[in-house]
Design a protein around this motif. Structure first.
Motif, PDB file in Angstrom:
ATOM      1  N   PRO A  37      34.773  32.584  34.429  1.00 15.33           N
ATOM      2  CA  PRO A  37      34.143  33.907  34.424  1.00 15.33           C
ATOM      3  C   PRO A  37      35.182  35.024  34.293  1.00 15.33           C
ATOM      4  N   GLY A  38      36.374  34.795  34.808  1.00 15.56           N
ATOM      5  CA  GLY A  38      37.479  35.715  34.639  1.00 15.56           C
ATOM      6  C   GLY A  38      37.385  36.987  35.443  1.00 15.56           C
ATOM      7  N   ALA A  39      37.993  38.037  34.905  1.00 17.95           N
ATOM      8  CA  ALA A  39      38.056  39.324  35.581  1.00 17.95           C
ATOM      9  C   ALA A  39      37.914  40.453  34.572  1.00 17.95           C
ATOM     10  N   ALA A  40      37.287  41.508  35.021  1.00 12.55           N
ATOM     11  CA  ALA A  40      37.248  42.744  34.247  1.00 12.55           C
ATOM     12  C   ALA A  40      38.489  43.534  34.638  1.00 12.55           C
ATOM     13  N   ALA A  41      39.105  44.181  33.669  1.00 13.88           N
ATOM     14  CA  ALA A  41      40.293  44.970  33.959  1.00 13.88           C
ATOM     15  C   ALA A  41      40.289  46.238  33.121  1.00 13.88           C
ATOM     16  N   VAL A  42      40.934  47.240  33.664  1.00 11.65           N
ATOM     17  CA  VAL A  42      41.195  48.460  32.916  1.00 11.65           C
ATOM     18  C   VAL A  42      42.695  48.710  33.025  1.00 11.65           C
ATOM     19  N   ASP A  43      43.358  48.762  31.878  1.00 14.66           N
ATOM     20  CA  ASP A  43      44.767  49.121  31.804  1.00 14.66           C
ATOM     21  C   ASP A  43      44.848  50.571  31.364  1.00 14.66           C
ATOM     22  N   ILE A  44      45.675  51.333  32.042  1.00 16.46           N
ATOM     23  CA  ILE A  44      45.941  52.715  31.652  1.00 16.46           C
ATOM     24  C   ILE A  44      47.420  52.776  31.289  1.00 16.46           C
ATOM     25  N   LEU A  45      47.681  53.153  30.054  1.00 16.35           N
ATOM     26  CA  LEU A  45      49.038  53.177  29.532  1.00 16.35           C
ATOM     27  C   LEU A  45      49.393  54.607  29.140  1.00 16.35           C
ATOM     28  N   ARG A  46      50.561  55.051  29.547  1.00 19.10           N
ATOM     29  CA  ARG A  46      51.026  56.391  29.131  1.00 19.10           C
ATOM     30  C   ARG A  46      52.075  56.228  28.044  1.00 19.10           C
ATOM     31  N   VAL A  47      51.921  56.999  26.978  1.00 18.26           N
ATOM     32  CA  VAL A  47      52.818  56.915  25.827  1.00 18.26           C
ATOM     33  C   VAL A  47      53.658  58.185  25.741  1.00 18.26           C
ATOM     34  N   HIS A 105      37.109  45.176  25.089  1.00 20.43           N
ATOM     35  CA  HIS A 105      35.754  45.665  24.831  1.00 20.43           C
ATOM     36  C   HIS A 105      35.733  47.150  24.482  1.00 20.43           C
ATOM     37  N   ARG A 106      36.666  47.909  25.039  1.00 13.74           N
ATOM     38  CA  ARG A 106      36.740  49.333  24.768  1.00 13.74           C
ATOM     39  C   ARG A 106      38.188  49.784  24.816  1.00 13.74           C
ATOM     40  N   MET A 107      38.495  50.765  23.978  1.00 14.70           N
ATOM     41  CA  MET A 107      39.824  51.363  24.014  1.00 14.70           C
ATOM     42  C   MET A 107      39.651  52.857  23.771  1.00 14.70           C
ATOM     43  N   ILE A 108      40.157  53.645  24.700  1.00 15.79           N
ATOM     44  CA  ILE A 108      40.095  55.098  24.594  1.00 15.79           C
ATOM     45  C   ILE A 108      41.526  55.587  24.389  1.00 15.79           C
ATOM     46  N   PRO A 117      25.782  37.357  39.782  1.00 16.89           N
ATOM     47  CA  PRO A 117      25.648  38.736  40.241  1.00 16.89           C
ATOM     48  C   PRO A 117      24.176  39.148  40.418  1.00 16.89           C
ATOM     49  N   PRO A 118      23.896  39.982  41.414  1.00 15.77           N
ATOM     50  CA  PRO A 118      22.531  40.466  41.590  1.00 15.77           C
ATOM     51  C   PRO A 118      22.107  41.444  40.484  1.00 15.77           C
ATOM     52  N   ASN A 119      23.081  42.089  39.853  1.00 20.78           N
ATOM     53  CA  ASN A 119      22.799  43.015  38.759  1.00 20.78           C
ATOM     54  C   ASN A 119      22.846  42.231  37.449  1.00 20.78           C
ATOM     55  N   PRO A 120      21.772  42.197  36.685  1.00 25.62           N
ATOM     56  CA  PRO A 120      21.760  41.431  35.444  1.00 25.62           C
ATOM     57  C   PRO A 120      22.557  42.069  34.308  1.00 25.62           C
ATOM     58  N   ARG A 121      22.958  43.318  34.457  1.00 27.95           N
ATOM     59  CA  ARG A 121      23.714  44.005  33.420  1.00 27.95           C
ATOM     60  C   ARG A 121      25.139  43.456  33.366  1.00 27.95           C
ATOM     61  N   ALA A 122      25.605  43.120  32.202  1.00 30.31           N
ATOM     62  CA  ALA A 122      26.949  42.574  32.052  1.00 30.31           C
ATOM     63  C   ALA A 122      28.008  43.633  32.388  1.00 30.31           C
ATOM     64  N   MET A 123      29.165  43.179  32.823  1.00 28.05           N
ATOM     65  CA  MET A 123      30.260  44.091  33.155  1.00 28.05           C
ATOM     66  C   MET A 123      30.926  44.658  31.907  1.00 28.05           C
ATOM     67  N   PHE A 124      30.580  44.108  30.764  1.00 23.42           N
ATOM     68  CA  PHE A 124      31.254  44.522  29.535  1.00 23.42           C
ATOM     69  C   PHE A 124      30.291  45.126  28.561  1.00 23.42           C
TER      70      PHE A 124
END
Length: 164
Positions: free
Chosen positions: A128-138, A106-109, A157-164
């Protein structure tokens, strides 16, 4: 449990493909990613885009890791071992045994020397799966280190805002 496997797979990320220069045989980086080259912005972007395409989008574990990940890859996930070969050995069976598995980026910085990937890992389309953040050092145009965090996607979820 497939959800945990999907979450762990998602966090073990650290690989993408499809650079501007065509990669040679597995393990040969594109010409613009020659070893010894500093993590210049174009190199960093090519590693990020290339790894994303091969690993996250196409699920080509071996090709992504052999092309973009250093042999002495450092892994900070407590469930995984250090080294490119260990990552391939862990990930290939997961992909082979879960053909419906997918990771949606969904996002890449990209900010020297890091690539940060926010993704949704699922074992099947209805998971439903899982949200993840990978941090990679180059370093020298190779992914040399990986950290990750994951959070299961709740069913109601009680929060209607999507995780993505």
């Amino acid at each position: 449990m497939l959800l945990r496997a999907a979450a762990l797979l998602a966090v073990l990320g650290a690989g993408l493909g499809g650079c501007a220069d065509a990669a040679g045989e597995a393990g040969d980086p594109p010409a613009s990613l020659a070893a010894g080259k500093a993590a210049e912005p174009e190199c960093l972007r090519e590693v990020a885009e290339g790894f994303k395409t091969l690993f996250y989008d196409q699920g080509k574990v071996r090709e992504a890791y052999e092309t973009f990940v250093a042999e002495n890859y450092i892994q900070h996930n407590p469930m995984a071992q250090d080294g490119r070969a260990a990552a391939i050995a862990f990930l290939e069976p997961i992909y082979r045994n879960n053909p419906q598995h997918r990771m949606t980026v969904h996002r890449m910085i990209v900010e020297d020397p890091y690539i940060v990937v926010h993704l949704h890992g699922q074992s099947s389309p209805d998971d439903p799966g899982a949200a993840a953040v990978d941090i990679l050092r180059v370093e020298d145009c190779r992914i040399v280190e990986h950290w990750d965090v994951t959070q299961s996607v709740p069913d109601n979820p009680p929060n209607p805002r999507a995780m993505f």
